[in-house]
Every structure is written in C-alpha cells, then in structure tokens.
Design an enzyme around this catalytic site. Structure first.
Site, PDB file in Angstrom:
ATOM      1  N   HIS A 215       2.276   2.547  -2.387  1.00  0.00           N
ATOM      2  CA  HIS A 215       2.514   2.157  -0.992  1.00  0.00           C
ATOM      3  C   HIS A 215       3.349   0.886  -0.870  1.00  0.00           C
ATOM      4  O   HIS A 215       3.890   0.600   0.200  1.00  0.00           O
ATOM      5  CB  HIS A 215       1.169   1.967  -0.287  1.00  0.00           C
ATOM      6  CG  HIS A 215       1.255   1.852   1.198  1.00  0.00           C
ATOM      7  ND1 HIS A 215       1.058   0.660   1.868  1.00  0.00           N
ATOM      8  CD2 HIS A 215       1.517   2.774   2.146  1.00  0.00           C
ATOM      9  CE1 HIS A 215       1.180   0.859   3.167  1.00  0.00           C
ATOM     10  NE2 HIS A 215       1.468   2.130   3.371  1.00  0.00           N
TER      11      HIS A 215
ATOM     12  N   ARG B 180      -3.829  -0.753  10.875  1.00  0.00           N
ATOM     13  CA  ARG B 180      -4.946   0.146  10.555  1.00  0.00           C
ATOM     14  C   ARG B 180      -6.012  -0.688   9.859  1.00  0.00           C
ATOM     15  O   ARG B 180      -5.703  -1.414   8.909  1.00  0.00           O
ATOM     16  CB  ARG B 180      -4.521   1.287   9.630  1.00  0.00           C
ATOM     17  CG  ARG B 180      -3.385   2.164  10.148  1.00  0.00           C
ATOM     18  CD  ARG B 180      -3.148   3.350   9.220  1.00  0.00           C
ATOM     19  NE  ARG B 180      -1.852   3.970   9.436  1.00  0.00           N
ATOM     20  CZ  ARG B 180      -1.582   4.887  10.370  1.00  0.00           C
ATOM     21  NH1 ARG B 180      -2.563   5.275  11.177  1.00  0.00           N
ATOM     22  NH2 ARG B 180      -0.378   5.409  10.490  1.00  0.00           N
TER      23      ARG B 180
ATOM     24  N   TYR C  90      -4.678   2.460  -2.346  1.00  0.00           N
ATOM     25  CA  TYR C  90      -3.242   2.257  -2.121  1.00  0.00           C
ATOM     26  C   TYR C  90      -2.767   1.068  -2.953  1.00  0.00           C
ATOM     27  O   TYR C  90      -3.431   0.039  -3.004  1.00  0.00           O
ATOM     28  CB  TYR C  90      -2.938   1.932  -0.654  1.00  0.00           C
ATOM     29  CG  TYR C  90      -3.089   3.064   0.330  1.00  0.00           C
ATOM     30  CD1 TYR C  90      -3.845   4.198   0.059  1.00  0.00           C
ATOM     31  CD2 TYR C  90      -2.471   2.991   1.576  1.00  0.00           C
ATOM     32  CE1 TYR C  90      -3.990   5.213   0.982  1.00  0.00           C
ATOM     33  CE2 TYR C  90      -2.603   4.007   2.511  1.00  0.00           C
ATOM     34  CZ  TYR C  90      -3.360   5.115   2.212  1.00  0.00           C
ATOM     35  OH  TYR C  90      -3.496   6.116   3.132  1.00  0.00           O
TER      36      TYR C  90
ATOM     37  N   ARG D 128      -0.169   5.871  14.511  1.00  0.00           N
ATOM     38  CA  ARG D 128      -0.423   7.301  14.662  1.00  0.00           C
ATOM     39  C   ARG D 128      -1.720   7.743  13.996  1.00  0.00           C
ATOM     40  O   ARG D 128      -1.995   7.420  12.846  1.00  0.00           O
ATOM     41  CB  ARG D 128       0.749   8.110  14.090  1.00  0.00           C
ATOM     42  CG  ARG D 128       0.611   9.604  14.328  1.00  0.00           C
ATOM     43  CD  ARG D 128       1.830  10.363  13.881  1.00  0.00           C
ATOM     44  NE  ARG D 128       2.926  10.202  14.817  1.00  0.00           N
ATOM     45  CZ  ARG D 128       4.160   9.879  14.466  1.00  0.00           C
ATOM     46  NH1 ARG D 128       4.431   9.627  13.201  1.00  0.00           N
ATOM     47  NH2 ARG D 128       5.109   9.779  15.362  1.00  0.00           N
TER      48      ARG D 128
ATOM     49  N   ARG E 124       8.396   7.187  -3.195  1.00  0.00           N
ATOM     50  CA  ARG E 124       7.219   8.053  -3.237  1.00  0.00           C
ATOM     51  C   ARG E 124       7.411   9.331  -2.433  1.00  0.00           C
ATOM     52  O   ARG E 124       7.089  10.420  -2.875  1.00  0.00           O
ATOM     53  CB  ARG E 124       5.993   7.323  -2.706  1.00  0.00           C
ATOM     54  CG  ARG E 124       4.697   8.122  -2.881  1.00  0.00           C
ATOM     55  CD  ARG E 124       3.564   7.556  -2.032  1.00  0.00           C
ATOM     56  NE  ARG E 124       3.671   7.980  -0.644  1.00  0.00           N
ATOM     57  CZ  ARG E 124       3.416   7.196   0.402  1.00  0.00           C
ATOM     58  NH1 ARG E 124       3.086   5.950   0.216  1.00  0.00           N
ATOM     59  NH2 ARG E 124       3.521   7.654   1.635  1.00  0.00           N
TER      60      ARG E 124
ATOM     61  N   HIS F 226       4.437  -3.345  12.745  1.00  0.00           N
ATOM     62  CA  HIS F 226       3.987  -2.794  11.474  1.00  0.00           C
ATOM     63  C   HIS F 226       3.902  -3.868  10.390  1.00  0.00           C
ATOM     64  O   HIS F 226       3.555  -3.589   9.250  1.00  0.00           O
ATOM     65  CB  HIS F 226       4.963  -1.681  11.058  1.00  0.00           C
ATOM     66  CG  HIS F 226       4.493  -0.840   9.925  1.00  0.00           C
ATOM     67  ND1 HIS F 226       5.125  -0.816   8.701  1.00  0.00           N
ATOM     68  CD2 HIS F 226       3.447   0.017   9.808  1.00  0.00           C
ATOM     69  CE1 HIS F 226       4.499   0.018   7.886  1.00  0.00           C
ATOM     70  NE2 HIS F 226       3.475   0.531   8.529  1.00  0.00           N
TER      71      HIS F 226
ATOM     72  N   ASN G 245      -1.982  16.250   4.328  1.00  0.00           N
ATOM     73  CA  ASN G 245      -0.563  15.926   4.506  1.00  0.00           C
ATOM     74  C   ASN G 245       0.165  17.007   5.293  1.00  0.00           C
ATOM     75  O   ASN G 245       0.953  16.710   6.193  1.00  0.00           O
ATOM     76  CB  ASN G 245       0.117  15.754   3.144  1.00  0.00           C
ATOM     77  CG  ASN G 245      -0.260  14.459   2.452  1.00  0.00           C
ATOM     78  OD1 ASN G 245      -0.863  13.577   3.044  1.00  0.00           O
ATOM     79  ND2 ASN G 245       0.091  14.347   1.187  1.00  0.00           N
TER      80      ASN G 245
END
Length: 698
Positions: A588, A371, A464, A401, A560, A431, A45
C-alpha cells in the site's frame, strides 16, 4: 487487449491485478487456509469493481449511446475476461475443497448432515437464525428494487403448487450471524465440519415460508445482485452536509443493478422473471455461477486445523527510538523516525496521539481521518484530548468510498465531544495522512508531525504495508500547519517548498522532478526513477515517464494494481520495467525515488499516480531528509525490485508471468524486509549500548 496502443485500459489492468490475487489462491506454496482467504479477497475486489468501475463504464455507454463505440467495446472485454476468470475461480475453489477435506476441514451441505448434526442444526436454526430471516413474495406488481438491501445476500425460491409457480426471495442475515457455522465435532474425530448459513436455511426452508405444506415442490437457488455504488451530492452546499450525505447514500439502496449472477441450475423461466423484476438491460452482466456466490466472507475464514495451514504469526518490531525514550516527543525531537507497517508496531502511532491527549504541554492536535478501525483507539484518544481541554481538529473525509456510514457516525461522535470537525474542500476528497501536534516547550510552540502513506487504522496496519514519518523539522511541520489552515480556509494562499501537495502543485512538481532526471541523462550523469505505487493510470505522468525513457532514464516501477503504462515498447518505453508484488501483506505504500546524479531525492506519499489523486484530492508527498532514513527506503525498495518469488512482470499481454529466478537465490521481499528491519533496530540497540559503555567509563 488494449484500445489505445500507448495505454492499457485501466479496467482491464484492474482485472489483471485481481487475477494476481487469484494466482495466490492457486499457489501451493501459500498455506492452505490463506489460499481460501485469497478467494475471499478476490471476490470482495470483484464486487467493488462492478459497483464502481463497471458501473461507470455503463453510465458512459448510456450517455454516449450511438455516438462512441469504445465504452461498448470495453464493456464486452470486461465481461469476457470476467467470465474467463470466474471459470478459473471455480476450478481453484473446488480443488481447495478437496485439499481442505484431506486436512480434516470439510465444508458440507444440508444433504451431508449426520443425524446428531441435523439435530443440533435444527435447534441452531430455530434459536439463532430464524428470528433474523425475512422473505419477499415476488409478484408482477411488486417493485422489487426498493425491497432489496444493499450488500445483502439472497436465496431465490421457486414454489410449485399443482400447475402454478410462485417465487420468493429469502434474505441471508450475514450481517447478523457468521457466514460459516462450525458444527460440533463427532466423538473421537478431529475433523472440522463447517456449513454455509444458506445451507442451514435450505435445510429448514419449510419453516420459513407460510403455507408451504400446500406446495408440491420447492427449489432453492443462489443469486447475487451488484448495484451501482455511485451517488450524487450538491458539494457546494456545506450546510447540513452530514444529513445530505446520509440521504445521498440511500441512493445506493435503489440504484440499478449492473450484475446478476444466478445458480446455473436455475430454470430459464425463473431467470427471465428475475431479470425482468430487476429491470436488467442489455448492458448489464448476467451470468451463471455455482451453488455459492458470496465468497467475500472467506476473507475471515476461521483459523482451524494444524498450524501449517495458516501463516505463522509475525511478531511486530518495536522502534528503538520510541521504545527507549521517555516520551514520543523526546524521541522525535532527537531525530526523524520512520516506521514501516505491518513490520513495525502501530502502537507507536497510537502512543503518539495518546500521549498528546494526556500531556499538559500539548495545546492542539490536528488530524486527517479517512478510514479508521471499527474500534478506534485513535478516536478515543482524540476525545480524551478534548476532555482535557485541548484544541482538537479532525478533518473527516465523509466520502471515503464504502466507509461513508462509519465516517458519518464518527463525525457525529467527535462533534458531540466538542471537537472541531471539518469536512474538507469543495470538489476534492482529503486523502492525506497527517497529524500535527503543537506543544508548548520553554516559552515557544513546537510542532510534531506525522506524515504517512496509510490511514490511522489499527486494523489495516496489521495487513497493509505503509510508511509513517515522524518529524519535528520546522520547515516540514510549518508546511503541514499551512495545509491544515488551507483545509479550514481554502481561499488562503499557500506555497510549499518541501511537501508535494495535490491538487495545488503535485503535477508541476512531479513533472519537474522527471524533467530533472532527463536533464541528468542528457548530461551523461546518473539518471533513474524508481516508483512504488498502487495505481499508475494518469496519462500526463505516463507520457512524462515515456519521455524520460526515450532520453535514456532508467525507470523501475513497482505497481500493485492498475497500470496503464506499457513497458518495453520499442522507441517509447525501452528503459521501463514494471513488476507487481502480491503476497501476504497488501502493498500500500507509495514511494518516489529520483537518482538525481547520485544525490537521491526520496519521497513517501499518500498519492497514487491517477488523475483523481493529482487533481481532485488533497494528497501529500514528503521528502525524506535524513540520510539514514533515505537509505532505508532505498534498501527496502531494492529488496522489492529483487523479489523473484512473489513478483510478476506487468506487460502488454497482462499475462502476470512470475519474474524468472534462474539460478539466483530466492528473494521474497516481504520476508527479506522483515529481517532487514529487525537488523536495523538491533543495530541501533548495539550503538546505544556502546554509547552507554563509553559514558560509563571512569
């Protein structure tokens, strides 16, 4: 801790979030090796934080130099808090090393090798490691930055010959070999010995550098370099976009460093030499660290020792409607179905796409890919569908990213299979988490939609928490189809009554929903808002929540990560509480609940409440129309609000205090939700059994 009295700076709030991750590494109720993995998550992170957020602050500082002191003030606060947290990290890491050794798991260095281990390791080095080792001799004339690979680890070597000093860098091939190597067990012992790959290199350093025998002294030091991850593209030029993006990503290879961390025992002349070679400025972070600086690989720390050192496996729950119906389409046609990962099995999503690929009645599949897993069954099924003559359209977000290279590769593979690949809309990322399947049934085309909060990724679905809604509701599926058409042709006029779509109408719709709660509060009707988000930093939406609070709307937030909203400000946010849950699974899912005079409106969404998600991304929020599923989301959210084991209070001080339990029984939301979903599926099974018995009566 905040520059503006009404909002926390998002970068400082992010650092506070990562400190919550570090709390889990220090929490002795967490299994020992899971605590080690939390160190890896923290380290990964912080690397991304510097690559993205600190790099952006640095660019702002350079752009507004001598004009605005705020970026400099923020950068100073970031560096101060980072140094403090790094000190905490080192203390936790050293304590965990002792605990692991007590449990028979020892991380050793090159000075602690037994003779038989030394012999085995020498052979391992020569056969496995040496072929992948590269070194760079450093000179004043060398332009070092283009020689360094992005995301690679290095050791810095000081070579002393008589009165001369030379420097070299050795690349650690962590992309080719495991970072931790397990040594053969000694006879009669149950101790696991592990060694870092860089310690293997230190152990055999003389086999790497040429003419090393002439050196009087060799010294090896760990270093870590973090670069700016930004790159620039001409988004108006869609011709050859794949090639343009691939070329743009090369900008990362020569990007300027923004952080340089060195082993604290490194001599000052070597620090100065490397700082000069890396072209570091006064705005970059230069800091001392320990012997090991690359802890990201601890995320995949091996499963060793007694079973209590790791989380017990959690069997996934099968969805009763899917498991007891012939096809996924029969199940969805009968009712809307809601899954919640990783508690539910992601196999149901895989089956949704796989059955569509094989079903002769299916004519078209459209899907968003942001992803995906490294070995993606979803991708395989899309290719199978194309091979079976179905019309397949994949919207691939190339600029996800740190997944850009993987998505370029997937896009090329899909194109080669004859699939129509779209790269989205100029100026926005896509997204949303949509899949639309069109099926010919009794002379009419029927649509089946998946709308989710998470990616079509088999790997992350195991760690997640995310919702997936499957529906054949004609109004919902028509709007999903409308959105896919808009992505293919952004000049098309679109209007949504059910879906909340960024950037088309999300801000206006969310403002209206909040205003509606304010109206109910003014009429003395039940009025409340509950939100579950990853990040809450959009000031326009925060202002609306402040306004609602001032009108008496009770607001409960579960955030979160970053949260710029400050709860409990007198006269501004008295009616707002914010908690954050960090636990075994990464929270998530995004959920919006509006009480609406006890007729709740419930949405799941791919969108956080950030400016980029509202204005610069295609995001989709979907209303939950089924009363049963609506109540299920409310129940799950209430369990999270009741968490008194893993929940922290988010306040202006960013102290991350755990929610006080008092005399209340322990409620750990992630465990409670698992059992709740088990009971829900068991209840459906019992109802079905009763129905079968009823129809079986003569």
């Amino acid at each position: 801790m905040t520059i503006n009295k009404l909002y926390l700076e998002k970068e400082l709030s992010w650092l506070s979030f990562n400190e919550r991750v570090l709390q889990e590494a220090a929490n002795k109720s967490v299994p020992l090796l899971e605590r080690i993995r939390f160190l890896g998550i923290y380290a990964n992170n912080i690397d991304e934080f510097y690559k993205v957020r600190v790099a952006k602050v640095k660019r702002q500082l350079l752009h507004h130099r001598n004009q605005d002191n705020q970026p400099q003030q923020l950068l100073d606060q970031i560096q101060q808090r980072s140094l403090q947290t790094q000190h905490t990290f080192d203390i936790i890491y050293n304590a965990l090393l002792i605990e692991m050794a007590q449990c028979g798991i020892c991380l050793i260095d090159e000075h602690q090798l037994q003779p038989q281990q030394q012999q085995w390791l020498t052979l391992y080095f020569r056969q496995q490691l040496l072929p992948h080792i590269t070194s760079i001799r450093l000179t004043n004339s060398l332009n070092l930055l283009p020689c360094l690979h992005d995301d690679c680890s290095y050791l810095a070597v000081m070579i002393e010959r008589n009165h001369n000093v030379e420097y070299a860098l050795i690349e650690i091939p962590t992309n080719k070999l495991p970072r931790l190597v397990q040594l053969p067990a000694n006879n009669g012992t149950h101790t696991h010995h592990l060694i870092f790959i860089e310690n293997i290199i230190r152990n055999s350093i003389s086999d790497i550098l040429d003419n090393i025998s002439a050196a009087n002294k060799l010294s090896v030091y760990a270093i870590k370099i973090t670069r700016d991850a930004d790159y620039q593209l001409d988004q108006t030029n869609k011709a050859g976009f794949l090639a343009q993006l691939a070329q743009g990503l090369n900008q990362r290879l020569t990007a300027m460093p923004i952080q340089f961390v060195y082993q604290q025992t490194m001599p000052q002349p070597m620090i100065d030499f490397l700082s000069n070679q890396l072209k570091l400025s006064a705005y970059d972070t230069v800091m001392a660290g320990g012997r090991y600086l690359h802890f990201n690989d601890f995320i995949d720390f091996p499963i060793l020792g007694n079973k209590y050192l790791n989380h017990a496996p959690l069997p996934t729950i099968n969805s009763y409607p899917f498991s007891h119906t012939k096809t996924v389409f029969d199940a969805i046609k009968a009712q809307d179905i809601l899954l919640y990962y990783p508690y539910h099995s992601f196999d149901h999503v895989i089956d949704f796409v796989r059955q569509a690929a094989l079903d002769p009645m299916v004519s078209q599949i459209r899907i968003n890919l942001y992803r995906v897993a490294k070995q993606s069954i979803i991708i395989d099924s899309l290719i199978t569908a194309a091979n079976n003559g179905k019309q397949v359209t994949a919207v691939v977000e190339l600029q996800a990213r740190f997944d850009e290279q993987a998505n370029i590769r997937w896009a090329r593979q899909l194109i080669a299979a004859g699939i129509t690949v779209l790269f989205g809309v100029v100026g926005v990322k896509i997204h949303s988490k949509l899949c639309l399947i069109s099926r010919q049934e009794q002379h009419q085309l029927v649509h089946y939609a998946h709308i989710g909060t998470g990616n079509f990724n088999e790997q992350t679905a195991t760690t997640y928490t995310d919702f997936s809604l499957f529906t054949a509701h004609p109004h919902i599926t028509d709007e999903v189809q409308q959105l896919f058409d808009y992505i293919a042709n952004p000049t098309r006029n679109v209007h949504f009554n059910y879906l909340i779509v960024s950037p088309i109408d999300a801000r206006a719709r969310l403002y209206a929903l909040i205003e509606h709660e304010i109206y109910h509060a003014q009429q003395h009707h039940p009025a409340a808002i509950t939100l579950k988000l990853n990040n809450l930093i959009d000031k326009g939406l925060i202002d609306q929540l402040y306004k609602a609070s001032q009108h008496g709307v009770k607001i409960q937030l579960i955030v979160r990560g970053m949260c710029s909203l400050i709860a409990g400000l007198k006269g501004i946010s008295d009616n707002i509480t914010v908690i954050s849950i960090v636990d075994r699974f990464l929270e998530h899912a995004r959920v919006y609940i509006f009480t609406n005079n006890n007729n709740p409106k419930v949405f799941i969404s791919s969108a956080d409440w950030m400016y980029r998600n509202i204005e610069r991304r295609i995001e989709v929020g979907c209303p939950i129309l089924s009363p049963v599923l609506k109540q299920r989301i409310i129940d799950i959210t209430n369990l999270q609000l009741a968490d008194n084991v893993k929940a922290r209070l988010l306040d202006q001080s960013m102290s991350n205090r755990y929610v006080s339990r008092g005399k209340q029984p322990k409620i750990r939301a992630q465990t409670a939700i698992y059992h709740y979903l088990q009971r829900s599926e068991d209840h459906l099974q019992r109802l079905a059994n009763k129905e079968q018995k009823y129809h079986a009566k003569p």
